[in-house]
Design a protein around this motif. Structure first.
Motif, mmCIF file in Angstrom:
data_model
loop_
_atom_site.group_PDB
_atom_site.id
_atom_site.type_symbol
_atom_site.label_atom_id
_atom_site.label_comp_id
_atom_site.label_asym_id
_atom_site.label_seq_id
_atom_site.Cartn_x
_atom_site.Cartn_y
_atom_site.Cartn_z
ATOM 1 N N TYR A 72 0.818 -1.191 0.000
ATOM 2 C CA TYR A 72 0.000 0.000 0.000
ATOM 3 C C TYR A 72 0.857 1.248 0.000
ATOM 4 C CZ TYR A 72 -3.400 -3.460 1.466
ATOM 5 O OH TYR A 72 -4.201 -4.564 1.530
ATOM 6 N N THR A 73 0.428 2.212 -0.776
ATOM 7 C CA THR A 73 1.048 3.528 -0.690
ATOM 8 C C THR A 73 0.579 4.162 0.620
ATOM 9 O OG1 THR A 73 -0.822 4.634 -1.730
ATOM 10 C CG2 THR A 73 0.893 3.769 -3.190
ATOM 11 N N ARG A 74 1.213 5.236 0.994
ATOM 12 C CA ARG A 74 0.793 5.956 2.189
ATOM 13 C C ARG A 74 -0.689 6.306 2.120
ATOM 14 N NH1 ARG A 74 3.304 9.158 6.236
ATOM 15 N NH2 ARG A 74 1.930 10.945 6.041
ATOM 16 N N GLU A 75 -1.098 6.707 0.938
ATOM 17 C CA GLU A 75 -2.494 7.118 0.774
ATOM 18 C C GLU A 75 -3.444 5.935 0.933
ATOM 19 O OE1 GLU A 75 -3.205 8.981 -2.956
ATOM 20 O OE2 GLU A 75 -5.300 9.430 -2.486
ATOM 21 N N GLU A 76 -3.093 4.816 0.295
ATOM 22 C CA GLU A 76 -3.945 3.637 0.408
ATOM 23 C C GLU A 76 -4.020 3.169 1.847
ATOM 24 O OE1 GLU A 76 -3.325 1.520 -3.937
ATOM 25 O OE2 GLU A 76 -1.781 1.309 -2.412
ATOM 26 N N LEU A 77 -2.875 3.221 2.508
ATOM 27 C CA LEU A 77 -2.830 2.813 3.904
ATOM 28 C C LEU A 77 -3.744 3.696 4.742
ATOM 29 C CD1 LEU A 77 -1.276 0.558 5.198
ATOM 30 C CD2 LEU A 77 0.502 2.179 5.847
ATOM 31 N N HIS A 79 -6.339 5.226 3.723
ATOM 32 C CA HIS A 79 -7.710 4.840 3.413
ATOM 33 C C HIS A 79 -8.108 3.577 4.164
ATOM 34 C CE1 HIS A 79 -7.897 7.313 -0.521
ATOM 35 N NE2 HIS A 79 -8.687 7.852 0.382
ATOM 36 N N MET A 80 -7.187 2.611 4.180
ATOM 37 C CA MET A 80 -7.489 1.353 4.868
ATOM 38 C C MET A 80 -7.696 1.620 6.353
ATOM 39 S SD MET A 80 -5.719 -2.336 4.550
ATOM 40 C CE MET A 80 -4.053 -1.938 4.992
ATOM 41 N N PHE A 81 -6.845 2.445 6.921
ATOM 42 C CA PHE A 81 -6.979 2.771 8.342
ATOM 43 C C PHE A 81 -8.294 3.492 8.608
ATOM 44 C CE2 PHE A 81 -2.115 2.886 9.178
ATOM 45 C CZ PHE A 81 -2.112 1.513 9.211
ATOM 46 N N GLU A 82 -8.616 4.401 7.723
ATOM 47 C CA GLU A 82 -9.870 5.118 7.918
ATOM 48 C C GLU A 82 -11.053 4.157 7.904
ATOM 49 O OE1 GLU A 82 -11.867 9.036 6.087
ATOM 50 O OE2 GLU A 82 -11.665 7.425 4.638
ATOM 51 N N ALA A 83 -11.038 3.253 6.949
ATOM 52 C CA ALA A 83 -12.129 2.284 6.853
ATOM 53 C C ALA A 83 -12.202 1.446 8.127
ATOM 54 C CB ALA A 83 -11.931 1.393 5.633
ATOM 55 N N MET A 84 -11.043 0.966 8.582
ATOM 56 C CA MET A 84 -11.042 0.121 9.776
ATOM 57 C C MET A 84 -11.508 0.908 10.990
ATOM 58 S SD MET A 84 -8.045 -2.213 11.395
ATOM 59 C CE MET A 84 -8.270 -2.992 13.012
ATOM 60 N N ARG A 154 -8.612 -6.249 10.592
ATOM 61 C CA ARG A 154 -7.599 -6.440 11.624
ATOM 62 C C ARG A 154 -6.421 -7.245 11.075
ATOM 63 N NH1 ARG A 154 -6.487 -5.524 16.810
ATOM 64 N NH2 ARG A 154 -8.008 -3.856 16.576
ATOM 65 N N GLN A 155 -6.762 -8.256 10.279
ATOM 66 C CA GLN A 155 -5.694 -9.065 9.699
ATOM 67 C C GLN A 155 -4.841 -8.258 8.732
ATOM 68 O OE1 GLN A 155 -5.659 -13.451 9.084
ATOM 69 N NE2 GLN A 155 -7.708 -12.953 8.343
ATOM 70 N N ARG A 156 -5.540 -7.520 7.875
ATOM 71 C CA ARG A 156 -4.804 -6.799 6.835
ATOM 72 C C ARG A 156 -3.973 -5.662 7.402
ATOM 73 N NH1 ARG A 156 -9.242 -6.058 2.101
ATOM 74 N NH2 ARG A 156 -7.539 -5.074 0.981
ATOM 75 N N THR A 157 -4.412 -5.089 8.505
ATOM 76 C CA THR A 157 -3.634 -3.990 9.078
ATOM 77 C C THR A 157 -2.604 -4.497 10.087
ATOM 78 O OG1 THR A 157 -5.336 -3.674 10.766
ATOM 79 C CG2 THR A 157 -5.466 -2.261 8.817
ATOM 80 N N ALA B 140 -18.715 8.496 -3.338
ATOM 81 C CA ALA B 140 -18.582 9.825 -2.738
ATOM 82 C C ALA B 140 -17.907 9.782 -1.373
ATOM 83 C CB ALA B 140 -19.954 10.487 -2.618
ATOM 84 N N THR B 141 -17.750 8.570 -0.809
ATOM 85 C CA THR B 141 -17.013 8.461 0.459
ATOM 86 C C THR B 141 -15.529 8.709 0.228
ATOM 87 O OG1 THR B 141 -16.528 6.104 0.225
ATOM 88 C CG2 THR B 141 -18.598 6.695 1.315
ATOM 89 N N LYS B 142 -15.116 8.610 -1.036
ATOM 90 C CA LYS B 142 -13.709 8.787 -1.406
ATOM 91 C C LYS B 142 -12.807 7.738 -0.778
ATOM 92 C CE LYS B 142 -14.616 12.764 -3.489
ATOM 93 N NZ LYS B 142 -14.798 12.720 -4.938
ATOM 94 N N ASN B 143 -13.404 6.651 -0.344
ATOM 95 C CA ASN B 143 -12.599 5.598 0.271
ATOM 96 C C ASN B 143 -12.851 4.264 -0.440
ATOM 97 O OD1 ASN B 143 -11.801 3.384 2.015
ATOM 98 N ND2 ASN B 143 -11.461 4.936 3.591
ATOM 99 N N PRO B 144 -11.851 3.792 -1.199
ATOM 100 C CA PRO B 144 -12.049 2.584 -2.002
ATOM 101 C C PRO B 144 -12.354 1.338 -1.174
ATOM 102 C CG PRO B 144 -9.744 3.282 -2.030
ATOM 103 C CD PRO B 144 -10.520 4.369 -1.379
ATOM 104 N N PHE B 145 -11.870 1.285 0.057
ATOM 105 C CA PHE B 145 -12.139 0.114 0.891
ATOM 106 C C PHE B 145 -13.609 0.076 1.288
ATOM 107 C CE2 PHE B 145 -7.634 0.774 1.228
ATOM 108 C CZ PHE B 145 -7.130 -0.514 1.144
#
Lengths: 212, 212
Positions: A72-77, A79-84, A154-157, B140-145
């Motif tokens: 993951y790029t910093r940005e993707e990471l 996003h993943m953190f935000e989702a989690m 949790r697993q992915r992060t 529109a959430t701007k979050n792909p996850f």
DNA sequence: TTTGGAGTTATTGTATACAAGATATCCTAA
DNA sequence: TTAGGATATCTTGTATACAATAACTCCAAA
């Protein structure tokens, strides 16, 4: 290993654990033949395992150029953190609304383990206890789909969160933060519980991103 | 078909579509050999596709007793709906917080399509437009996850949601309900938007469960 | 020295062959 | 007639063989 399961399932589980624990690191390419040698089996069950891991987003496939551990790029990471973080907050909110005595007891027990490990500065022990703490909350939502969602994140992060805890203070601060969450959870204030959990996760993730 | 993709990918996509549209129905057992014949290929690519679908939860594997299309009890279905309803609400809340002009325009366009199809009592057209409406909000959430999460649930609940709309009134009522969501979304009141979306989905799911 | 390309190697995608477990059939005995 | 079990058949899990495409090497020409 060897639990009566099919070979491909065992390989899937092993690879997932290796990736989550960081033994196989992000971006690394997985060669089917080499893995087949490592497990002393043919390529077929290896491919089955890899396919499932790709479907779960743990690995990424590049057409005929093999599969690699998703990186993951910093940005993707972020996003993943935000989702989690949103999912964790959701879990806390749901758990607060339907907390049973049994679930409450389980959460308290898990938290006691966290405190104990943190005070002993036992990192692996804390990580296990922290895992249990969060999984117990997921379970308290009484919704298996939500549980799977949260566990998946949790697993992915996992590999990234592990880096965060370096000093004894980190562990103790994290365990203290749990206390606040529990307070709101047990008062069945779902909004406050969700918000507190959101803050807890946000703190964790911000400090990880800061180090990258 | 035949888009340069590998055979197993094509099979995966075809099966997924067949299941989502109800052409292959819940509980049905999928025979590897028969599928191989149907697609005029060997069992290997079929197995790869099935594996991935199992990993996505669309199919369920019973050890050596083959794979079947996942079927849900009333209770499991209720859990799945609850999870999706929470995720949808989450999406609406996030979208409200970071709505761009572009996203706003897309949502309005999708809603216009919904209204048009509903008034013309065009069921397939409405389903497509409704799909677009919700997907646009996910985006529109701007979050792909979050987007993937929500899309995944939408796919899995597809076969059940389709049943809900039988009369022209159903379509119009659903489209009207969108208007309320949009109102809060566009006022960037994330709490109200989430709550309104939650209500919208809850209505849908309750009426489906009532019919079962 | 560098670039372009032909040929070689390596790796993935698919097909077929074989092994092992599960289901079904059918015969025997009570 | 029915219960039990041995056998046969069918289906999935694994191994191996082949096909196809991407990566690499190395030589030649500018």
């Amino acid at each position: 290993m060897q639990k009566g399961k099919s070979i491909s399932k065992q390989i899937e589980a092993t690879l997932r654990a290796d990736i989550a624990s960081g033994q196989i690191d992000a971006g690394e390419r997985l060669d089917e033949t080499k893995l087949a040698d490592r497990f002393s089996v043919s390529r077929t069950p290896v491919r089955e395992a890899l396919n499932r891991l790709v479907a779960q987003g743990i690995l990424v496939s590049n057409g005929r150029r093999g599969v690699r551990v998703t990186e993951y790029t910093r940005e993707e990471l972020a996003h993943m953190f935000e989702a989690m973080h949103e999912i964790e907050a959701l879990c806390a909110g749901m758990a607060a609304k339907r907390l049973t005595l049994l679930a409450r007891a389980s959460i308290e027990a898990a938290q006691a383990e966290c405190i104990k490990a943190a005070e002993a500065n036992d990192l692996p022990g804390f990580l296990r206890a922290n895992e249990t703490f969060h999984l117990t909350i997921y379970q308290a939502t009484k919704n298996p789909f939500i549980f799977d969602l949260a566990s998946g994140f949790r697993q992915r992060t996992g590999p990234f969160r592990a880096q965060k805890f370096s000093t004894a203070e980190d562990l103790i601060a994290s365990a203290r933060s749990h206390e606040e969450i529990i307070k709101h959870l047990f008062s069945t204030d779902s909004v406050a519980a969700a918000s507190e959990m959101g803050q807890h996760m946000k703190d964790t993730f911000m400090s990880i991103l800061a180090k990258m």
